[in-house]
Design a protein around this motif. Structure first.
Motif: not given
Length: 381
Positions: A221-229, A254-262, A274-276, A308-309
């Motif tokens: 299960d991964e939508n976005f890997l980040g700090k907050r969704l 999404v804050t501080q997103p790192v990756s998408s599961g897709y 990438l900040s958000s 926002d980067a």
């Protein structure tokens, strides 16, 4: 005659008693042929499982405890028809696994791996969360209306229907010494009267997919890997005669997103951070039931994104459209055809978000455009 009467009396008593307790085996098998016009610059032809509905089998049941109260459970397994493998990252009951108590008067409380309130309430107003499935999802299924993730370690409450109004919510524990590390909570509501359906929902997940044992599992299960969704949205469906029209709006932050599961890592160029990410999705959809056996549906979604980067801000946008026809061969078996298209425009980000990706495609396009077509057979039991 006495024996016959005695037998009839015993049968009359036994049948209601047996009806109080039930276990049901059910499932869906959805298998079809997909064509994608551009995957890294090449065409792809493939068999794929579970697009209009995820292929699955499950058990659900209840036990009457008296006084309008019953124990309930559901175990649901997702699988890939092509190769027989388990879905949801290899989990045995990755779609659902819960047990709980249901009351006709006070509602239902369940514990386990379950759907969040976005799925329970809001998704039904979208094409992908109702009748169309995977290919009609919003970009990267950013709002989870197509069930990219379920939530583990979850307590859920669902109210009974109160003059057409229902509400509920979930809380998912992190199961971590850091209480908020990969936890989730959501609330939702709906109101239905005649042909009108109104729905709204909100979800927040802290450090989603950051741990294997938390609310959102990073294995399957991964939508976005980040700090907050955070996702909030509302939608409406209106049915008149054979037609249903719908509109849905969702806002995903999404804050501080790192990756998408897709599409994998989202890395700005030049060493920027990438900040958000914010996705604003506006969807209109329609379905027309031409005969009891045949319906045709269409969807269009416009998504405006705030990127926002540390190097600056950008505003890419996505236009997604889909068309589907479904014909029932019987009460349990149908065939369907689908086509989905996405175009990416607006500002460039220098990341994988600049090229098109229809959810369900084999991979990203090499350009701003991508088209996927599918013809499939679905059987329900």
């Amino acid at each position: 005659m006495n024996k016959i009467l005695t037998g009839l009396i015993i049968s009359a008593i036994a049948v209601p008693a047996m009806a109080q307790n039930s276990v049901t085996l059910y499932g869906v098998i959805d298998e079809g042929f997909d064509y994608t016009n551009n995957v890294g610059g090449s065409k792809v032809y493939e068999l794929q499982s579970g697009y209009a509905q995820g292929s699955r089998w499950g058990l659900k049941g209840s036990e009457d405890l008296g006084g309008g109260i019953k124990a309930v459970f559901q175990l649901e397994n997702g699988f890939n028809v092509n190769n027989g493998r388990l879905g949801q990252g290899g989990l045995m009951f990755g779609r659902q696994a819960y047990v709980g108590i249901a009351s006709d008067q006070f509602g239902t409380v369940t514990l386990g791996r379950q759907y969040d309130s976005l799925v329970d309430y809001l998704a039904q107003t979208t094409a992908n969360g109702n009748w169309a499935g995977y290919l009609f999802s919003h970009p990267y299924d950013n709002d989870n209306t197509d069930n990219t993730f379920r939530v583990n370690n979850t307590i859920k409450y669902a109210s009974p229907s109160l003059a057409g109004f229902q509400f509920g919510g979930t809380y998912s524990f992190s199961n971590d010494t850091n209480f908020a590390n990969n936890r989730q909570y959501s609330v939702g509501m709906q109101y239905q009267t005649g042909g009108l359906l109104l729905a709204a929902a909100y979800l927040q997940a802290n450090n989603p997919s950051a741990t294997a044992g938390g609310a959102i599992n990073n294995g399957g299960d991964e939508n976005f890997l980040g700090k907050r969704l955070q996702v909030v949205g509302a939608g409406v469906n209106y049915t008149f005669g054979s037609a249903t029209l719908g509109f849905a709006y969702t806002n995903t932050y999404v804050t501080q997103p790192v990756s998408s599961g897709y599409v994998g890592a989202i890395t700005p160029p030049g060493g920027a951070t990438l900040s958000s990410l914010r996705f604003n999705n506006f969807e209109v959809n329609a379905k027309y039931q031409f005969t009891p056996a045949l319906y045709v549906g269409a969807m269009y979604t416009y998504t405006r994104t705030n990127f926002d980067a540390t190097s600056g801000k950008a505003h890419p946008n996505y236009q997604s459209a889909g068309l589907m026809a479904d014909y029932n061969l019987s009460k349990r078996t149908d065939v369907y055809v689908q086509g989905a298209y996405q175009h990416v425009g607006g500002d460039k980000t220098g990341t994988v978000l600049d090229v098109a990706y229809v959810p369900g495609a084999d991979n990203v396009s090499s350009t701003e455009n991508q088209f996927v077509a599918r013809v499939a057979l679905r059987h329900k039991f």
